[in-house]
Write a protein that holds these residues in place. Structure first.
Motif, short mmCIF file in Angstrom:
data_model
loop_
_atom_site.label_atom_id
_atom_site.label_comp_id
_atom_site.label_asym_id
_atom_site.label_seq_id
_atom_site.Cartn_x
_atom_site.Cartn_y
_atom_site.Cartn_z
N MET A 1 46.29 73.86 41.10
CA MET A 1 47.40 74.42 40.32
C MET A 1 48.11 73.33 39.53
O MET A 1 48.15 72.18 39.93
CB MET A 1 48.41 75.07 41.29
N ALA A 2 48.62 73.73 38.43
CA ALA A 2 49.27 72.73 37.56
C ALA A 2 50.58 72.26 38.15
O ALA A 2 51.21 72.98 38.93
CB ALA A 2 49.50 73.34 36.19
N ARG A 3 50.95 71.06 37.79
CA ARG A 3 52.22 70.55 38.27
C ARG A 3 53.32 71.05 37.34
O ARG A 3 53.49 70.55 36.23
CB ARG A 3 52.18 69.02 38.24
N ASN A 4 54.02 72.07 37.75
CA ASN A 4 54.96 72.71 36.82
C ASN A 4 56.39 72.51 37.27
O ASN A 4 57.07 73.43 37.70
CB ASN A 4 54.67 74.21 36.73
N ASP A 5 56.87 71.31 37.21
CA ASP A 5 58.27 71.11 37.57
C ASP A 5 59.03 70.67 36.33
O ASP A 5 58.46 70.43 35.26
CB ASP A 5 58.39 70.09 38.69
N LEU A 6 60.34 70.54 36.52
CA LEU A 6 61.18 70.21 35.37
C LEU A 6 60.89 68.81 34.86
O LEU A 6 60.90 68.56 33.66
CB LEU A 6 62.66 70.33 35.77
N GLN A 7 60.65 67.92 35.81
CA GLN A 7 60.36 66.56 35.40
C GLN A 7 59.13 66.55 34.50
O GLN A 7 59.09 65.88 33.49
CB GLN A 7 60.08 65.72 36.64
N GLY A 8 58.19 67.38 34.88
CA GLY A 8 56.97 67.49 34.09
C GLY A 8 57.31 67.90 32.66
O GLY A 8 56.77 67.34 31.70
N SER A 9 58.24 68.83 32.50
CA SER A 9 58.54 69.27 31.13
C SER A 9 59.30 68.19 30.36
O SER A 9 59.10 68.04 29.16
CB SER A 9 59.28 70.61 31.12
N LEU A 10 60.15 67.43 31.05
CA LEU A 10 60.82 66.32 30.33
C LEU A 10 59.78 65.31 29.86
O LEU A 10 59.81 64.87 28.71
CB LEU A 10 61.85 65.64 31.25
N ASP A 11 58.84 64.99 30.76
CA ASP A 11 57.77 64.06 30.37
C ASP A 11 57.04 64.59 29.16
O ASP A 11 56.78 63.88 28.21
CB ASP A 11 56.77 63.90 31.53
N LEU A 12 56.73 65.91 29.23
CA LEU A 12 55.99 66.54 28.14
C LEU A 12 56.76 66.39 26.83
O LEU A 12 56.19 66.00 25.79
CB LEU A 12 55.76 68.01 28.47
N LEU A 13 58.04 66.70 26.88
CA LEU A 13 58.86 66.63 25.66
C LEU A 13 58.86 65.22 25.09
O LEU A 13 58.67 65.01 23.89
CB LEU A 13 60.30 67.07 25.96
N ALA A 90 49.39 67.37 30.20
CA ALA A 90 50.68 68.02 30.36
C ALA A 90 50.78 69.27 29.49
O ALA A 90 51.34 70.28 29.89
CB ALA A 90 51.80 67.04 30.02
N GLU A 91 50.21 69.17 28.27
CA GLU A 91 50.23 70.34 27.39
C GLU A 91 49.47 71.50 28.02
O GLU A 91 49.93 72.64 28.02
CB GLU A 91 49.60 69.98 26.03
N GLY A 92 48.30 71.17 28.55
CA GLY A 92 47.50 72.21 29.21
C GLY A 92 48.29 72.83 30.35
O GLY A 92 48.36 74.06 30.49
N ASP A 93 48.89 71.96 31.18
CA ASP A 93 49.67 72.44 32.30
C ASP A 93 50.77 73.39 31.83
O ASP A 93 51.01 74.44 32.42
CB ASP A 93 50.34 71.26 33.03
N PHE A 94 51.42 72.96 30.75
CA PHE A 94 52.55 73.74 30.28
C PHE A 94 52.09 75.11 29.79
O PHE A 94 52.71 76.12 30.09
CB PHE A 94 53.27 72.98 29.15
N GLU A 95 50.97 75.11 29.05
CA GLU A 95 50.48 76.39 28.55
C GLU A 95 50.19 77.34 29.71
O GLU A 95 50.50 78.52 29.67
CB GLU A 95 49.22 76.18 27.71
N GLU A 96 49.58 76.77 30.75
CA GLU A 96 49.29 77.60 31.92
C GLU A 96 50.56 78.16 32.52
O GLU A 96 50.63 79.33 32.91
CB GLU A 96 48.57 76.76 32.98
N LEU A 97 51.57 77.30 32.57
CA LEU A 97 52.85 77.72 33.15
C LEU A 97 53.41 78.90 32.34
O LEU A 97 53.80 79.93 32.90
CB LEU A 97 53.85 76.56 33.13
#
Lengths: 108, 893
Positions: A1-13, A90-97
């Motif tokens: 499963m993708a790592r879908n936490d908030l920190q992950g989205s900050l990193d992504l941004l 991270a983009e892939g993870d985010f799309e999945e989320l």
């Protein structure tokens, strides 16, 4: 499963911003995210700097000191090859989320 | 890369902090600039930016944290803190470090020995494929080696092995260049080196041709090459005189090379010569089973298949000796190497594990006590916001720092012990010469250290992490409430310690008793005032027995004339050393029971006044005299008292006859029993002794009838000289006398009989010493344990005691209560230890001598000693409890 936490989205941004804008300092990153999201997203400085330093330690971004347009010394960050790989992931993870969340929202 | 960066950051924390400051300040300034440009006043802009930033300090900390791998630095801080704590309570630190040092040092030292002896692979490639062959004869107790013709048969006929190599220990007088000396040598088949799989350092090893044709060539050891030939490259091709015969050196073996030896196991030798069996040796079927045989299994051949193959060859051997029923057995070389040492090493390992358990219990106890004492400190720190995790980590690190320090001390002790032990350990331990502290040993020790720290640190850490902040504060740091379960745990630990110490004490006691019994054993002769030496007469200058006898007569006269000399004698062996040769015999009129083994006796070939020189008492009949040495004199034999008792029960042995060989019905010549002498220990005093028979050297050949050829000339002889004064003083004069008789002879093993006896006691002395010192350590640790618990319990109950005294309890009362607590702990431990001893001491049985594993005296003594120690350990805290000043204690509250 993708790592879908908030920190992950900050990193992504942050990673996405750097991939779009090349070299940028912390303040610039805050401004860019704010502007690009039409003021919907405001990155907290209190989270940004630890995240930047963490990513730098992970080798995803590099840094150097340079002068700003107004002649002020600032620390500029840029994406490394590892960072680019990380971004794709991270983009892939985010799309999945997003897909996952949407699926849940549409479930009836 | 990342790690590197973090490590570098550790050293530049200040620079990193300054950089982050600059970065954050730049951010702030840019935000303010933008705001001002948008028309906000600078003051307002600054305020807004600050608010957005939050606490600048916190943010900086978090950023630095992301940067500098805070946990590593925190770790270092905790280590420093732990060191500071150690300095603050040196008594505690020293106790813990010593406890661990003794425990870990003991384990490492003993494990080094165990590793070298039992675990380290034999120094041959694929050593597990090497096997040793043993032949057995029905009705003989022990497994024997092979006879010479059988070695040849197995070499030729067996198919399961890449090669079969025979070997037999030999010793040679080395003369020529340099000081003459006696070399420990071995005669080996040419196959020996390929079978073992070891190549020479230089030169070559024997060829099959050289082996079969008896070519005088020699392969020398690294040590001999270095010592006698100064490590010269030109040594190959030089000659070396062995028993006055020149041998060509063809090769030098690598350092540490050892070969299977007749003593069991492998041993270093000075040199190797071809086995080159003589025709006489090859003819000696089913006798002279003195040759060892080692073989390497062919690839893919299992032990089972090899056994079947050997059994097939055995049938060929069996066909040659219809009289006896032979058997063959195969055993791994390694298995055989370690078999004898196993009980001793197991005991040592057991003792060391016990010590380590005691040390761990002690450490856990000390840490528990300390954690309890520091509950208040932790309470305060938690109230001030320290994370539970941080405190736990810190406690753990303290335990680890203590363990590692203890471990370092232990390793130092182990290094000393190993260096000392290598010179002191008994030679009966195989491969003793290779003992040193090895990496595997170091790793094991380090593992033990960390495990000890973790286990012992975790228990108290968990216990105190549970501590509720308010509780510990409310109790004013007295920690009385927490008590019950922790006290019970501590008491249990102390009881276990005492029990383990009891076990060790009993074991040591049993060994001490055995040792005392050994010292108290009468060897059957009087070793005082006797000097002994070995003289080997080379066949080349003493080809016949007459020549040898002539020399002995000559030497006897010369030595007899020395001042103070009372008696001079010679024999093929000396007692106590356990190197006696034994012989089959048949006593006239003795009927062997069905299934009873053949009659065997140690046999001594004597000359001169052997019995008088050693002080062996005559029970009846007479000693040998000069008339027995005359040509054609009737054959005579002297027997030991136990032989007379067993084989001539209820009869007068004098005048009856004994024959050499398995049966009295055979055609061997009769020897007449002319005397019975007292029993002499021919093995070390704590070993089983054999019956003995004595024959004059001059009759040795005649006693064997037509087998006389087999024994050849008895030219290796031990001299024993009894003097009036100090035997040491005689040593030089004796050597001079030998050299006057023949200047080319080497005199070796020149010692007093007292030294000989002491040397045979050395292994037991060592075992006893080691186990006794272990027991001493255990006792000291247990004492510390009891003391620690009581001292803590007194300190903890200071207030209660003060109130008792204030309410009228007498000081004697208070003292007695504390002492009673110590005794209760001690007694419980002793009972548990006693129960354990009942079950476990039987495993010591093989190390004991004339002492039963459940020796009442030893058990009683151990109980007394431990109870006395418990009382001693309780005494100091009890005194302190009794000297409490109630007013002062209560006022302090």
């Amino acid at each position: 499963m993708a790592r879908n936490d908030l920190q992950g989205s900050l990193d992504l941004l942050v990673l996405k911003t750097l991939s779009q804008r090349g070299k940028l300092h912390g303040y610039g990153i805050v401004l860019h995210i704010q502007r690009a999201s039409d003021d919907l997203l405001r990155v907290e400085e209190g989270s940004l700097y630890p995240a930047l330093h963490r990513m730098e330690n992970s080798g995803w971004i590099g840094s150097e000191w340079a002068l700003t347009e107004t002649g002020r010394r600032a620390k500029y960050y840029r994406l490394t090859a590892a960072g680019r790989r990380r971004l794709r992931q991270a983009e892939g993870d985010f799309e999945e989320l997003v897909k996952g969340v949407q699926a849940v929202m549409r479930y009836s | 890369m990342r790690l590197w960066r973090r490590i570098i950051n550790l050293f530049r924390r200040e620079r990193v902090e300054a950089e982050i400051d600059a970065e954050l300040r730049a951010h702030l300034e840019m935000a303010v600039e933008d705001a001002v440009r948008a028309g906000v006043s600078e003051e307002e802009a600054r305020r807004v930016a600050r608010v957005r930033f939050g606490n600048l300090q916190v943010m900086r900390e978090r950023t630095v944290g992301a940067d500098a791998a805070l946990w590593v630095e925190g770790l270092w801080r905790d280590v420093k803190y732990a060191l500071r704590q150690m300095k603050k309570s040196p008594g505690f630190a020293v106790t813990v470090v010593l406890t661990l040092g003794l425990g870990i040092g003991g384990v490492t030292a003993v494990f080094s020995v165990v590793y070298a002896v039992l675990l380290r692979p034999l120094p041959y490639p694929q050593a597990s494929r090497l096997v040793v062959l043993h032949e057995g004869i029905e009705h003989f107790g022990s497994k024997a080696d092979l006879s010479a013709p059988d070695v040849v048969t197995y070499q030729r006929e067996s198919r399961a092995f890449t090669g079969v190599a025979g070997f037999i220990d030999a010793s040679y007088d080395v003369s020529g260049k340099g000081e003459p000396f006696r070399a420990r040598a071995e005669r080996v088949s040419a196959a020996m080196f390929p079978v073992l799989g070891v190549k020479p350092l230089m030169g070559r090893t024997f060829t099959q041709q050289e082996d079969e044709n008896g070519v005088p060539v020699a392969v020398i050891s690294y040590a001999l090459w270095k010592n006698r030939f100064d490590g010269s490259r030109g040594v190959v091709g030089e000659t070396i005189d062995l028993n006055l015969r020149p041998y060509t050196i063809i090769g030098v073996m690598p350092r540490g090379f050892a070969t299977p030896s007749g003593l069991g196991g492998i041993a270093p030798h000075d040199l190797w010569v071809p086995l080159s069996l003589t025709p006489a040796e090859k003819a000696a079927e089913a006798d002279n089973m003195d040759y060892g045989a080692v073989a390497r299994l062919k690839p893919g051949v299992t032990m089972q298949q090899a056994r079947q193959d050997a059994a097939r060859v055995l049938e060929i051997v069996q066909a040659r000796v219809p009289g006896a029923r032979l058997s063959i057995s195969l055993r791994g070389l390694k298995e055989q190497t370690v078999a004898e040492a196993r009980p001793l090493l197991r005991t040592l390992m057991g003792a060391v594990v016990l010590i380590l358990l005691i040390a761990c219990a002690n450490l856990a106890n000390l840490l528990l006590v300390r954690a309890a004492g520091r509950r208040r400190e932790f309470g305060v720190r938690m109230a001030l916001g320290a994370a539970r995790k941080t405190l736990l980590r810190q406690l753990l690190i303290e335990a680890l720092v203590l363990s590692v320090t203890g471990g370092a001390v232990g390793m130092g002790l182990a290094a000393l012990a190993v260096r000392w032990g290598a010179g002191t350990l008994p030679n009966s331990l195989p491969r003793m010469h290779t003992v040193s502290i090895d990496w595997p040993v170091v790793l094991l020790a380090m593992g033990l250290v960390c495990a000890t720290g973790l286990v012992c640190g975790l228990a108290p850490a968990l216990a105190s992490a549970k501590a509720e902040v308010m509780d510990s504060m409310r109790e004013g740091g007295q920690a009385t409430g927490q008590g019950r379960s922790q006290n019970r745990l501590r008491n249990a630990l102390v009881v276990a310690e005492v029990a383990l110490a009891m076990l060790l004490l009993v074991s040591a006691g049993l060994l001490l008793r055995s040792f005392a019994r050994m010292l108290g054993t009468n060897p059957g002769f009087r070793p005082e005032h006797v000097v002994t030496a070995f003289v080997g007469l080379p066949k080349e200058s003493y080809p016949t027995q007459e020549k040898v006898d002539e020399f002995l007569q000559n030497l006897r006269e010369r030595v007899g004339e020395l001042p103070g000399v009372r008696a001079v004698g010679f024999a093929s062996n000396i007692p106590v050393v356990g190197r006696n040769s034994s012989r089959l015999f048949a006593a006239q009129g003795y009927v062997r029971q069905v299934g009873e083994e053949y009659s065997m006796a140690s046999n001594y070939l004597t000359a001169g006044e052997y019995f008088r020189a050693l002080g062996i008492p005559l029970i009846e009949g007479r000693y040998f005299n000069a008339a027995d040495d005359l040509p054609g004199a009737p054959l005579v034999v002297i027997i030991s008292q136990s032989l007379a008792r067993k084989y001539f029960a209820g009869r007068d042995p004098l005048g009856t006859h004994i024959k050499v060989g398995p049966s009295y019905q055979n055609a061997m010549p009769k020897m007449t029993v002319v005397g019975v002498v007292g029993d002499v220990s021919d093995n070390p005093l704590d070993k089983k002794q054999d019956v003995a028979m004595y024959e004059p050297v001059s009759q040795a050949a005649a006693d064997l009838g037509h087998y006389a050829r087999m024994i050849g000339v008895v030219g290796s002889i031990h001299a024993v000289v009894r003097t009036e004064g100090d035997p040491r003083a005689l040593e030089r004069e004796f050597t001079q006398a030998v050299h006057q008789a023949d200047p080319l002879l080497a005199v070796t093993d020149l010692r007093t009989m007292g030294q000989v006896v002491a040397a045979t006691e050395a292994p037991r002395r060592f075992n006893t010493w080691v186990l006794t010192s272990f027991a001493g350590i255990a006792l000291a640790l247990a004492l510390l344990g009891i003391y620690g618990v009581l001292a803590y319990s007194v300190a903890e109950r200071m207030r209660e005691i003060a109130i008792r005294i204030a309410l009228g309890a007498t000081r004697a009362d208070v003292q007695w209560r504390t002492l009673r607590q110590a005794m209760a702990l001690g007694a419980t431990g002793v009972l548990a230890g006693l129960a354990a001893a009942m079950v476990l001491t039987r495993y010591l049985a093989s190390l004991l001598y004339k002492v039963r594993p459940l020796d009442g005296f030893t058990l009683a003594a151990a109980v007394m000693i431990l109870l006395a120690c418990a009382a001693l350990a309780g005494w100091v805290p009890a005194r302190r409890a009794a000297s409490v000043d109630p007013m002062r204690v209560l006022r302090m509250e």
